[in-house]
Design a protein around this motif. Structure first.
Motif, PDB file in Angstrom:
ATOM      1  N   HIS A 197      -2.371  21.862  35.996  1.00 16.68           N
ATOM      2  CA  HIS A 197      -2.819  22.646  35.182  1.00 16.68           C
ATOM      3  C   HIS A 197      -4.043  22.213  34.607  1.00 16.68           C
ATOM      4  N   VAL A 198      -4.040  21.056  34.347  1.00 15.88           N
ATOM      5  CA  VAL A 198      -5.512  20.489  33.560  1.00 15.88           C
ATOM      6  C   VAL A 198      -6.692  20.352  34.555  1.00 15.88           C
ATOM      7  N   ILE A 199      -7.704  21.042  34.255  1.00 15.21           N
ATOM      8  CA  ILE A 199      -8.681  21.169  35.188  1.00 15.21           C
ATOM      9  C   ILE A 199      -9.642  20.014  35.102  1.00 15.21           C
ATOM     10  N   GLY A 200     -10.144  19.397  36.150  1.00 12.51           N
ATOM     11  CA  GLY A 200     -10.977  18.325  36.413  1.00 12.51           C
ATOM     12  C   GLY A 200     -12.281  18.802  37.084  1.00 12.51           C
ATOM     13  N   VAL A 201     -13.273  18.091  36.470  1.00 10.27           N
ATOM     14  CA  VAL A 201     -14.506  18.635  37.068  1.00 10.27           C
ATOM     15  C   VAL A 201     -15.300  17.145  37.188  1.00 10.27           C
ATOM     16  N   LEU A 202     -15.978  17.170  38.588  1.00  9.09           N
ATOM     17  CA  LEU A 202     -16.717  15.914  38.750  1.00  9.09           C
ATOM     18  C   LEU A 202     -17.932  16.478  39.104  1.00  9.09           C
ATOM     19  N   VAL A 203     -18.999  15.848  38.111  1.00  9.34           N
ATOM     20  CA  VAL A 203     -20.364  16.356  38.500  1.00  9.34           C
ATOM     21  C   VAL A 203     -21.334  14.871  38.876  1.00  9.34           C
ATOM     22  N   ALA A 204     -22.067  15.041  39.897  1.00 11.94           N
ATOM     23  CA  ALA A 204     -23.102  14.071  40.217  1.00 11.94           C
ATOM     24  C   ALA A 204     -24.403  14.472  39.545  1.00 11.94           C
ATOM     25  N   ASP A 205     -24.846  13.718  38.343  1.00  8.49           N
ATOM     26  CA  ASP A 205     -26.242  14.092  37.712  1.00  8.49           C
ATOM     27  C   ASP A 205     -27.197  12.927  38.165  1.00  8.49           C
ATOM     28  N   LEU A 206     -28.093  13.268  38.583  1.00  8.57           N
ATOM     29  CA  LEU A 206     -29.246  12.318  39.125  1.00  8.57           C
ATOM     30  C   LEU A 206     -29.812  11.744  37.815  1.00  8.57           C
ATOM     31  N   SER A 207     -29.867  12.319  36.591  1.00  9.59           N
ATOM     32  CA  SER A 207     -30.461  11.753  35.320  1.00  9.59           C
ATOM     33  C   SER A 207     -29.769  10.824  34.660  1.00  9.59           C
ATOM     34  N   LEU A 208     -28.455  10.779  35.058  1.00 11.35           N
ATOM     35  CA  LEU A 208     -27.489   9.932  34.350  1.00 11.35           C
ATOM     36  C   LEU A 208     -27.591   8.595  35.139  1.00 11.35           C
ATOM     37  N   THR A 209     -28.445   7.785  35.085  1.00 11.94           N
ATOM     38  CA  THR A 209     -28.613   6.428  35.651  1.00 11.94           C
ATOM     39  C   THR A 209     -27.700   5.562  34.836  1.00 11.94           C
ATOM     40  N   ASP A 210     -27.665   5.505  33.430  1.00 13.78           N
ATOM     41  CA  ASP A 210     -26.956   4.463  32.914  1.00 13.78           C
ATOM     42  C   ASP A 210     -26.226   5.157  31.742  1.00 13.78           C
ATOM     43  N   MET A 211     -25.444   6.162  32.316  1.00 17.74           N
ATOM     44  CA  MET A 211     -24.707   6.845  31.249  1.00 17.74           C
ATOM     45  C   MET A 211     -23.421   7.531  31.886  1.00 17.74           C
ATOM     46  N   HIS A 212     -22.165   7.526  31.492  1.00 16.18           N
ATOM     47  CA  HIS A 212     -21.169   8.565  31.778  1.00 16.18           C
ATOM     48  C   HIS A 212     -20.945   9.329  30.722  1.00 16.18           C
ATOM     49  N   VAL A 213     -20.769  10.760  30.991  1.00 20.29           N
ATOM     50  CA  VAL A 213     -20.750  11.608  29.986  1.00 20.29           C
ATOM     51  C   VAL A 213     -19.524  12.671  30.399  1.00 20.29           C
ATOM     52  N   VAL A 214     -18.643  12.457  29.368  1.00 20.70           N
ATOM     53  CA  VAL A 214     -17.364  13.324  29.291  1.00 20.70           C
ATOM     54  C   VAL A 214     -17.061  14.334  28.292  1.00 20.70           C
ATOM     55  N   ASP A 215     -16.905  15.519  28.950  1.00 18.01           N
ATOM     56  CA  ASP A 215     -16.622  16.798  27.777  1.00 18.01           C
ATOM     57  C   ASP A 215     -15.274  17.217  28.216  1.00 18.01           C
ATOM     58  N   VAL A 216     -14.639  17.240  26.897  1.00 22.68           N
ATOM     59  CA  VAL A 216     -13.131  17.855  27.007  1.00 22.68           C
ATOM     60  C   VAL A 216     -13.255  19.213  26.205  1.00 22.68           C
ATOM     61  N   GLU A 217     -12.733  20.243  26.871  1.00 23.11           N
ATOM     62  CA  GLU A 217     -12.733  21.539  26.584  1.00 23.11           C
ATOM     63  C   GLU A 217     -11.342  22.004  26.353  1.00 23.11           C
ATOM     64  N   LEU A 218     -10.814  22.371  25.153  1.00 21.96           N
ATOM     65  CA  LEU A 218      -9.317  22.883  25.087  1.00 21.96           C
ATOM     66  C   LEU A 218      -9.148  24.028  24.392  1.00 21.96           C
ATOM     67  N   ARG A 219      -8.520  24.909  24.566  1.00 17.89           N
ATOM     68  CA  ARG A 219      -8.133  26.227  23.767  1.00 17.89           C
ATOM     69  C   ARG A 219      -6.702  26.469  23.795  1.00 17.89           C
ATOM     70  N   GLY A 220      -6.471  26.989  22.469  1.00 16.72           N
ATOM     71  CA  GLY A 220      -4.936  27.414  22.383  1.00 16.72           C
ATOM     72  C   GLY A 220      -4.763  29.050  22.632  1.00 16.72           C
ATOM     73  N   PRO A 221      -3.406  29.241  22.473  1.00 24.52           N
ATOM     74  CA  PRO A 221      -3.501  30.995  22.954  1.00 24.52           C
ATOM     75  C   PRO A 221      -4.061  31.754  21.778  1.00 24.52           C
ATOM     76  N   PRO A 222      -4.312  33.134  22.003  1.00 27.15           N
ATOM     77  CA  PRO A 222      -4.887  34.121  21.376  1.00 27.15           C
ATOM     78  C   PRO A 222      -3.926  34.084  20.053  1.00 27.15           C
ATOM     79  N   GLY A 223      -4.592  34.469  18.931  1.00 26.62           N
ATOM     80  CA  GLY A 223      -4.046  34.682  17.610  1.00 26.62           C
ATOM     81  C   GLY A 223      -3.714  35.974  17.251  1.00 26.62           C
ATOM     82  N   PRO A 224      -3.175  36.474  16.096  1.00 20.90           N
ATOM     83  CA  PRO A 224      -3.087  37.858  16.020  1.00 20.90           C
ATOM     84  C   PRO A 224      -4.450  38.689  15.938  1.00 20.90           C
ATOM     85  N   THR A 225      -5.544  38.094  15.680  1.00 18.06           N
ATOM     86  CA  THR A 225      -6.740  38.655  15.812  1.00 18.06           C
ATOM     87  C   THR A 225      -7.373  38.700  17.245  1.00 18.06           C
TER      88      THR A 225
END
Length: 284
Positions: free
Chosen positions: A209-237
């Motif tokens: 259930h953890v989602i992985g996304v693998l992206v090939a980006d031609l501009s990132l010749t000398d870098m690895h970029v990792v984005d982590v996005e998390l979300r909790g359950p909806p609250g009272p609002t």
């Protein structure tokens, strides 16, 4: 300052860029920290010639018990965990540098059984995963509903297998895979370790259930970029707690491991040497 429980005898399995860095640290800094390097193994032993003292070169991994290690560090390939992980646990604690191996449920179960049988711990290095402890605490408190990890780099930095090996970039930025981490690990075993660490940090979601996304980006010749996005359950609002981290890790062109990850792994090694040998799988 030496670590509390000394001396610690350490073996290293794998002598690529990460293994070379760890061996160098252990040889130069290990003695003052109470760490003794007792062997280095590599699938191709010729790679160790001239840089690893002959007395430390282990020719046959099945003979590692003769070196009496307290900790064996795997920085080779998930195949080592699949094939030799349980044997290593017979003799020592294991620090896994290829957590994508644990996406295989049979492997994870065998490691857990061996860990409990031999009273040795399975440590997993967090690698490039930022905020590991926060993810684990939120998950343990029941506050994690979704977790998504995106890893982007230049196509030359990927070591893909199976159907992904035939994937081609269709433009400057191409999504090669998006889905459960368990489905990605077998085909990108060396490029999915951060995602695997996230799955282990959030057991309520896990590899399915953890989602992985693998992206090939031609501009990132000398870098690895990792984005982590998390979300909790909806609250009272109706609104949810959410966090998004963006990590840019400099890397040599075509490298699988970013520069900052090498430093992080050394800290993981030092950290697990301070922990008790408790059966089970533990992030460090």
């Amino acid at each position: 300052m030496a670590l509390d429980r000394v001396p610690q005898r350490v073996g290293v399995v794998g002598y690529g860029r990460l293994g070379q860095s760890l061996v160098s640290h252990l040889l130069t800094q290990g003695p003052e920290l109470g760490l003794e390097l007792v062997f280095v193994w590599n699938r191709d032993p010729r790679r160790m010639a001239g840089s690893v003292p002959p007395s430390l070169q282990l020719q046959n991994l099945t003979a590692l018990g003769e070196r009496h290690p307290d900790l064996v560090v795997e920085v080779a390939h998930p195949k080592i965990i699949h094939e030799s992980g349980t044997q290593i646990l017979r003799h020592a604690n294991l620090l896994v540098g290829s957590p994508s191996a644990l996406a295989d449920q049979a492997t994870e179960q065998k490691l857990l059984e061996a860990s409990h049988h031999w009273k040795h711990a399975v440590f997993v290095a967090r690698g490039a995963l930022w905020g590991t402890e926060d993810i684990s605490r939120l998950d343990a408190a029941g506050g994690l509903q979704s977790l998504r990890v995106t890893m982007a780099t230049h196509p030359d930095g990927f070591r893909l297998e199976g159907p992904l090996a035939a994937a081609h970039s269709s433009g400057p930025r191409t999504v090669l895979y998006e889905g459960p981490v368990r489905g990605l690990c077998p085909f990108a075993p060396r490029n999915s370790n951060t995602m695997a660490a996230a799955a282990l940090a959030a057991p309520s979601l896990g590899f399915d259930h953890v989602i992985g996304v693998l992206v090939a980006d031609l501009s990132l010749t000398d870098m690895h970029v990792v984005d982590v996005e998390l979300r909790g359950p909806p609250g009272p609002t109706g609104q949810s707690f959410a966090v998004h981290t963006h990590r840019e890790n400099p890397a040599q062109p075509g490298a699988v491991t970013g520069s900052a990850t090498v430093t992080t792994f050394w800290r993981s090694l030092l950290g697990c040497c301070k922990l008790p040998s408790r059966p089970g799988i533990h992030l460090c």
